[in-house]
Design an enzyme around this catalytic site. Structure first.
Site, short mmCIF file in Angstrom:
data_model
loop_
_atom_site.label_atom_id
_atom_site.label_comp_id
_atom_site.label_asym_id
_atom_site.label_seq_id
_atom_site.Cartn_x
_atom_site.Cartn_y
_atom_site.Cartn_z
CG HIS A 188 7.36 11.54 6.26
ND1 HIS A 188 6.50 12.78 5.82
CD2 HIS A 188 7.93 11.47 4.88
CE1 HIS A 188 6.50 13.02 4.66
NE2 HIS A 188 7.43 12.38 4.01
CD GLU A 232 14.92 10.05 3.22
OE1 GLU A 232 15.74 10.10 4.00
OE2 GLU A 232 14.15 11.18 2.91
#
Lengths: 381, 381
Positions: free
Chosen positions: B257, B315
């Protein structure tokens, strides 16, 4: 609220983009459109030429211009679902800017997969069709189908009235659309850039821009300036009416500008265009009245607000010119969008080229370690 | 392109808002939602509670919560014109995020004049109705009418499938929606703020946010992470598959991320929620496979990208959880929007309170004094 260090309210003074589309110089009262001083371009170019200039960085050759005009003209008819939606909106008397935003979002319905340059043409070509159709539907009339043999501006006037406009009317509208086509990084243009910067599609960016343009703080509400002229009604009443308004501390709509300190170059261009339009096709009594009101207002503003140099702004002449073209006040802001869309799209192209997400930060000013409490234990705060 | 002094690409590091809605601390791997650490809130609150918290700054009492649930539940049915539009979009197989953006723009059609807090409820209540109806229409089925006796999350699952969900399924979806409800000043949230800052309406701001969320650079594309799990198919194939991918220099979707350097707190919360969901109602073989893939991926990432600390991100578990709830991949991002809308609206309320236009500057880098040339004199450039 404790002020967080570094927070820049309104992003004032922050440079968020580089552009070749327009330069607004408030100190010198100058507006450059893609290299051309506004007065050099606005009264001469067709809207198609100005749009090509903004999207390609240069004016089109005859061959390029013919191709571009033809492509746009073919794209004018709306998808069936868009017309159905406009009819539903008209039954509810939804305001035109809301209807434009709703309809704009549906313009890809009959298009399949299109890239950004293709959707740019589709949206630009269809904005006048939406606004004209909705204007007529609101008044209980049926929409007039676009005429592909007319220019972009002439066809808009044709779809509004059902009659082909005069050359003077078309020229006046072209000049208006060119004048408002771009104006630095205003809020709607910035909204379009923020959206397209995620590499979203052109439709999403333009729908966002229309939503921002709706807002009263965006500026561009030309209706009230004209309402004042109508209220005054006769030149000899102008001074007493305006003096009373100023004595009450009210603002005179259509005068002064946040950015332009000397004069608004757009007002100058539109003033000339309005005079030509009214001389050729218009109600000269209204024009003379408006000029009297303007002259009196500027003189009284100098008396009541000395040193502020409050001049006629773009809204005053926009209202006069669009009224002279037979437009209802409710269609003034949607017509502004018909011009500004070329700038919005030009900014989107620039932003896509730059390829970078626009993602500033927020400063958190709330609490940090609250504990969950079951609903039956909570008390009103 | 000559670099203009002061231009801040992407507005990186610029503080454009103050907020009490969320704090993202990437260094510590911490997400605060309106005062509550994410793990304290996400698995306990209903979506209505979290939404109330974001809009009012505190969790609701029982009386407030009941009133809020009832109001939202009554607002769920869509205007007829919105359903007609979704049917037209489905006939053209328009992607769900485009359909959501189109439909969202029409939600005020049956509402007359409503203020921002009222439209906030209307839009929030109707987003699940749009997405579920469109999901079914795309598959050739008819839409299922909302059930006002079900909670916001349970009713969404009901409208998707036509059957009332289990308690475990509803809890899993609530936890997901709470987890993605807000995340600082991401691009869609910023787009909403720029639009509402003109004092435009709530619908315009939310339509703009949906348009920004569509963009691939916004992030939030949970589909590919799950596709990888399906492609691997069996735990014993995970290492060879992933090793080949890494040897080819490819990115592993669902890991790492931009902001979170330690761990993504949302992944932790969703991992627990997914495990509970699959244990209660799910395909444990798929869950075990996903866990194997995850473990292998994290180990291999440590080997191939040492020092980068690439962990499972939001995700990966979003995909697993939403798939476990029976959602098609195409509905993942629209479902994300169903959660994030509460944050978008919370930011709009904050921005309206602040009352200031967001209007940064652009630096002009083009020419300035070009002269008009008649079209027949122009040559290709």
């Amino acid at each position: 609220m404790n002020k967080q260090k570094g927070f820049i309210p309104g992003l004032e003074g922050v440079v968020a983009a580089q552009t070749r589309l327009s330069r607004v110089d408030g100190q010198r009262g100058e507006l450059i459109i893609a290299g051309y001083p506004l007065a050099e371009l606005a009264g001469k170019a067709t809207f198609e030429e100005t749009t090509f200039l903004l999207w390609h960085g240069c004016l089109p050759t005859q061959t390029e211009l013919t191709a571009f005009q033809t492509e746009l003209a073919q794209l004018r008819p709306l998808p069936g679902a868009t017309l159905t939606l406009l009819q539903a909106a008209a039954r509810k008397q939804i305001p035109p800017m809301d209807a434009l935003r709703m309809a704009a979002g549906t313009l890809s319905l009959d298009m399949g997969e299109r890239d950004a340059p293709q959707m740019a043409q589709v949206i630009t070509a269809r904005f006048p069709t939406i606004v004209a159709a909705y204007g007529r539907l609101l008044g209980g009339e049926t929409a007039v189908s676009p005429d592909p043999t007319l220019s972009h501006a002439a066809n808009y006037l044709y779809m509004l009235t059902g009659a082909a406009p005069s050359a003077a009317q078309t020229r006046a509208l072209e000049t208006y659309l060119n004048t408002v086509v771009d104006h630095g990084l205003n809020a709607s243009t910035f909204a379009a850039r923020v959206i397209i910067a995620t590499q979203s599609d052109m439709t999403s960016a333009i729908v966002g821009a229309v939503g921002a343009l709706k807002g009263p703080l965006h500026g561009g509400a030309p209706g009230p300036a004209l309402d004042m002229v109508f209220e005054i009604g006769a030149a000899e009443r102008a001074e007493s009416y305006l003096r009373e308004k100023l004595e009450r501390g009210e603002r005179l709509m259509g005068f002064g500008h946040r950015v332009y300190k000397v004069r608004d170059p757009r007002a100058e261009v539109l003033g000339i265009a309005a005079e030509r339009l009214f001389a050729a096709d218009g109600d000269m009594a209204l024009y003379s009245l408006a000029k009297s009101v303007e002259k009196t207002a500027v003189a009284l503003l100098a008396e009541y607000k000395p040193g502020r140099n409050l001049q006629t702004n773009v809204e005053f002449y926009t209202a006069l010119l669009l009224h002279g073209l037979g437009l209802e006040t409710a269609l003034f802001t949607p017509t502004f969008a018909i011009g500004r869309i070329a700038g919005w799209i030009g900014h989107c192209f620039e932003q896509l080229e730059n390829g970078r997400l626009i993602r500033p930060k927020a400063a958190y000013i709330g609490k940090t370690h609250l504990k969950w409490q079951a609903v039956e234990l909570r008390t009103s705060q």
